[in-house]
Design an enzyme around this catalytic site. Structure first.
Site, PDB file in Angstrom:
ATOM      1  CE  LYS A  97     115.825  30.662  20.750  1.00  0.00           C
ATOM      2  NZ  LYS A  97     114.716  30.973  21.546  1.00  0.00           N
ATOM      3  NE  ARG A  98     121.463  24.876  23.083  1.00  0.00           N
ATOM      4  CZ  ARG A  98     120.890  23.711  22.839  1.00  0.00           C
ATOM      5  NH1 ARG A  98     121.590  22.620  22.905  1.00  0.00           N
ATOM      6  NH2 ARG A  98     119.623  23.643  22.525  1.00  0.00           N
TER       7      ARG A  98
END
Ligand code: GLU
Length: 480
Positions: free
Chosen positions: A253-254
């Site tokens: 997600k980062r």
């Protein structure tokens, strides 16, 4: 037996491509087997709840045509389909396990646990609940509950032996019970933990096949102890490999490029994203690469699922997207392109012409404003651009070309493609020039850059008569 699969997202954020793929394979498996695809929202962890996330899930699944057969909004025979609405269902199951000796009440306070955790750390051990409360007498348990002491209910994992299960992709997975913690099933507030609710829901919703990310591989033996404790039939498990950013990192997600909607915003078509994601971890067993949803349903089988992680390759996605863009009708292309014309400051008056010059070269729609950047404003350019070997032009020839082009175009009664075309090519013929020698300087003067979608004539139409004539004169001035 009817196949029943579920997609069980936790509404903790936007739709990650990994989630999208889990949902897709789960859906495809159900549909390929004439079964049901169920949507369940796993919101037991209220602290991680992100407002709006449920809507993103609905919107995403719907927009790509993955309609669920049962779910929060449409109901079904096994509802409710949101865990927070099922909250009163779980405690009786935990109590049933307590009666069977497979779970027990635990009164240890946070402070006590913290102290024991610290001691374990001092000894260099990882803390595991020490079954302290398992040994309380039934009378003491009853007395403390009656006195209103807060408690949790823990799973009573056997101290020895093995917990295991067979996964369709990963094979036999076994863990030593000695390594398993007596996990909490019911929290002090009476709510189930995520792990417990997940098991109870899968059983009570009649789920036959559990498909999910392989991060649950190590918890599944523990879940299976619960199935055994209840004497329930276990579902078939198919854990899926992660999507990787590179050989060693998951697409996380980062990374900032892991969300489905990000790709929509980046100008990708949802059909292309779904098609590409479908192939990340599955193949049809032949050379085919392009699939509609219906074709995926026909082609999908677990045998084609890969046991090794797939690496996400944005270039491959872009290539596939370009193919999808090319296959659109001009009208569809225009519908997708309109917001980008607006962003570019280009009127859609000549939408057909724009589609004609842009469609073949558009890989993603966000490229459009840059491709059209010369339309709203003539770039500042150097006369050297008029030099082109292949077209046999240089600034001197260009000056002559622009002079005669300006005179001839000025005299045109109508500013339309055919007459402009005939005029310019007629001039070339009269002058004994290659067409390119005529068209290159005109295009440079109109666009102020060498690489443009469309040629001199199309650009003249897009700019309109007045602006075209102005730019041709600017070019001539530069050359004088
Ligand atoms: N709620 C879990 C998640 O979003 C899915 C668990 C499962 O599929 O069993 O990661």
């Amino acid at each position: 037996m009817e196949v029943r699969t579920r997609f069980a997202p936790s509404p903790t954020g936007y739709m990650h491509l990994g989630n999208l793929r889990s949902a897709l394979y789960t859906y495809l498996f159900a549909k390929a087997n004439g079964g049901k695809f169920i949507l369940r929202i796993e919101d037991t962890d209220q602290a991680r709840f992100v407002p709006g996330a449920v809507d993103v899930i609905y919107r995403t699944l719907k927009s790509i045509g993955m309609q669920w057969d049962e779910g929060p909004d449409i109901g079904g025979d096994y509802g409710p389909y949101v865990q927070s609405e099922r909250k009163n269902m779980y405690l009786p199951y935990a109590e049933q396990l307590v009666k069977a000796g497979k779970a027990y009440y635990c009164f240890c306070t946070e402070e006590e646990l913290a102290a024991r955790r610290e001691e374990a750390a001092k000894r260099g051990e990882t803390f595991k609940y020490d079954k302290h409360c398992l040994h309380l007498s039934p009378e003491e348990v009853q007395r403390r509950i009656a006195a209103g002491e807060p408690y949790v209910i823990r799973q009573n994992v056997p101290e020895h032996g093995e917990a295991s299960f067979d996964d369709v992709l990963y094979g036999h997975i076994a863990v030593d019970c000695a390594d398993l913690d007596d996990m909490i099933l019911i929290k002090a507030d009476g709510m189930p933990t995520y792990n417990f609710a997940n098991v109870i829901d899968d059983h009570t919703m009649g789920i036959t096949h559990v498909m999910r990310g392989n991060e649950y591989l190590s918890s599944t033996p523990k879940y299976n102890l619960l199935y055994d404790a209840f004497g329930w039939k276990k579902p078939v498990y198919i854990h899926m490999t992660p999507i990787m950013r590179d050989a060693t990192h998951k697409l996380s997600k980062r990374d900032g490029d892991a969300y489905f909607e990000d790709y929509l915003n980046k100008g990708y078509l949802k059909e292309a994203i779904v098609n590409y994601v479908a192939l990340l971890g599955w193949n049809p067993g032949d050379e085919r690469e392009f699939f509609t949803m219906d074709e995926l349903i026909k082609a999908f089988s677990v045998d084609g699922m890969s046991k090794s992680p797939a690496i996400f390759d944005v270039n491959k996605l872009t290539w596939m997207n370009a193919e999808y863009v090319r296959r659109l009708t001009p009208e569809q292309f225009t519908a997708y392109a309109l917001p980008y014309y607006e962003k570019a400051g280009v009127s859609a008056e000549h939408a057909d012409l724009l589609a004609r010059i842009l469609q073949q070269r558009t890989e993603v729609f966000t490229q459009i404003p840059e491709m059209l950047d010369f339309i709203p404003r003539l770039p500042d350019y150097d006369v050297e651009l008029f030099t082109n070997k292949k077209s046999k032009t240089n600034p001197e020839i260009a000056k002559h070309v622009l002079e005669i082009a300006i005179a001839a175009l000025d005299a045109l009664p109508a500013w339309e493609e055919q007459p402009i075309h005939d005029t310019l090519l007629g001039l070339a013929e009269k002058e004994g020039m290659k067409n390119g020698t005529m068209l290159w300087p005109v295009r440079i003067a109109l666009a102020g850059k060498q690489v443009t979608p469309g040629g001199a004539i199309e650009i003249a139409i897009l700019l309109g008569r007045e602006e075209s004539m102005r730019r041709l004169k600017v070019g001539l001035e530069k050359l004088s």
